[in-house]
Design a protein around this motif. Structure first.
Motif, PDB file in Angstrom:
ATOM      1  N   HIS A  21       0.862  -1.186   0.000  1.00  0.00           N
ATOM      2  CA  HIS A  21       0.000   0.000   0.000  1.00  0.00           C
ATOM      3  C   HIS A  21       0.900   1.239   0.000  1.00  0.00           C
ATOM      4  N   PRO A  22       0.633   2.225  -0.876  1.00  0.00           N
ATOM      5  CA  PRO A  22       1.518   3.395  -0.984  1.00  0.00           C
ATOM      6  C   PRO A  22       1.675   4.213   0.296  1.00  0.00           C
ATOM      7  N   THR A  23       0.673   4.253   1.154  1.00  0.00           N
ATOM      8  CA  THR A  23       0.774   5.045   2.387  1.00  0.00           C
ATOM      9  C   THR A  23       1.924   4.559   3.271  1.00  0.00           C
ATOM     10  N   ARG A  73       4.782   3.727   2.440  1.00  0.00           N
ATOM     11  CA  ARG A  73       6.084   4.184   1.940  1.00  0.00           C
ATOM     12  C   ARG A  73       6.215   5.700   1.918  1.00  0.00           C
ATOM     13  N   LYS A  74       5.186   6.393   2.425  1.00  0.00           N
ATOM     14  CA  LYS A  74       5.242   7.865   2.490  1.00  0.00           C
ATOM     15  C   LYS A  74       5.865   8.320   3.800  1.00  0.00           C
ATOM     16  N   SER A  99      -1.750   9.182   7.171  1.00  0.00           N
ATOM     17  CA  SER A  99      -0.344   9.548   6.986  1.00  0.00           C
ATOM     18  C   SER A  99       0.041  10.728   7.880  1.00  0.00           C
TER      19      SER A  99
END
Length: 193
Positions: free
Chosen positions: A12-14, A16-17, A69
């Motif tokens: 999930h991209p979140t 890696r933020k 985030s």
């Protein structure tokens, strides 16, 4: 109540933020997010509630893991004296750390990772963390052992780092520390976060 369905998984991209700092004093919404995270840890460590709702036991969770985030973490873990450290922190930062490193003998796990990832995750043996608690007060914690490892794991989540990013690819089971620096977790073998 947060359940495992609220916990996002690796990929999930979140995750890696780099999470945003929480504006202080924390808003009611941010306080509620932290309350829900702390309740999740409490419930996940209660065998009856965990079984009823299918919760994996955890000793820490970071807001990005529930797709928020923001720099918010919750930790519920016993220290070396078996004293319970149960705290939620906004904008936690490691402000100092030891030169010595340590690791969990059994490796680390994560609520956002549904697979075994073997390998040694090097962590600082002692850290000093600063942040803001639920009431908006500045806190400073000196941590060692398992609590220090849990905090480093959670703070990594706020920076888009997964625990397995720290495992040496060429030597995943590296054990360069003297035995006294190896943290055993026989009393709790669930994921850290």
């Amino acid at each position: 109540m947060l359940t495992m369905e609220d916990v996002i998984k690796e990929g999930h991209p979140t995750l890696r933020k780099v999470a945003e700092e929480v504006e202080l004093p924390p808003s009611e919404e941010d306080q509620e997010t932290l309350r829900r995270m702390m309740d999740f840890l409490l419930h996940s460590q209660d065998p009856e509630i965990a079984e009823k709702f299918g919760l994996r036991p955890g000793v820490g969770i970071a807001a990005p893991q529930i797709n928020v985030s923001k720099q918010i973490i919750a930790v519920r873990v016993e220290d070396h004296n078996e004293d319970l450290l149960n705290i939620g922190i906004f904008n936690p930062k490691i402000i100092s750390h030891s030169v010595e490193t340590t690791f969990l003998e059994t490796g680390e796990g994560c609520l956002s990772v549904d697979r075994e990832v073997p390998g040694i995750v090097p962590r600082y043996a002692r850290i000093k963390v600063e942040g803001t608690d639920m009431e908006g007060k500045k806190v400073q914690l000196k941590l060692k052992g398992l609590p220090a490892i849990v905090f480093q794991h959670e703070i990594d989540h706020l920076n888009g780092i997964m625990f397995y990013d720290r495992i040496e690819e060429n030597d995943p089971l590296k054990k360069e520390l003297p035995p006294k620096e190896i943290i055993k977790r026989s009393e709790f073998d669930g994921p850290l976060a």
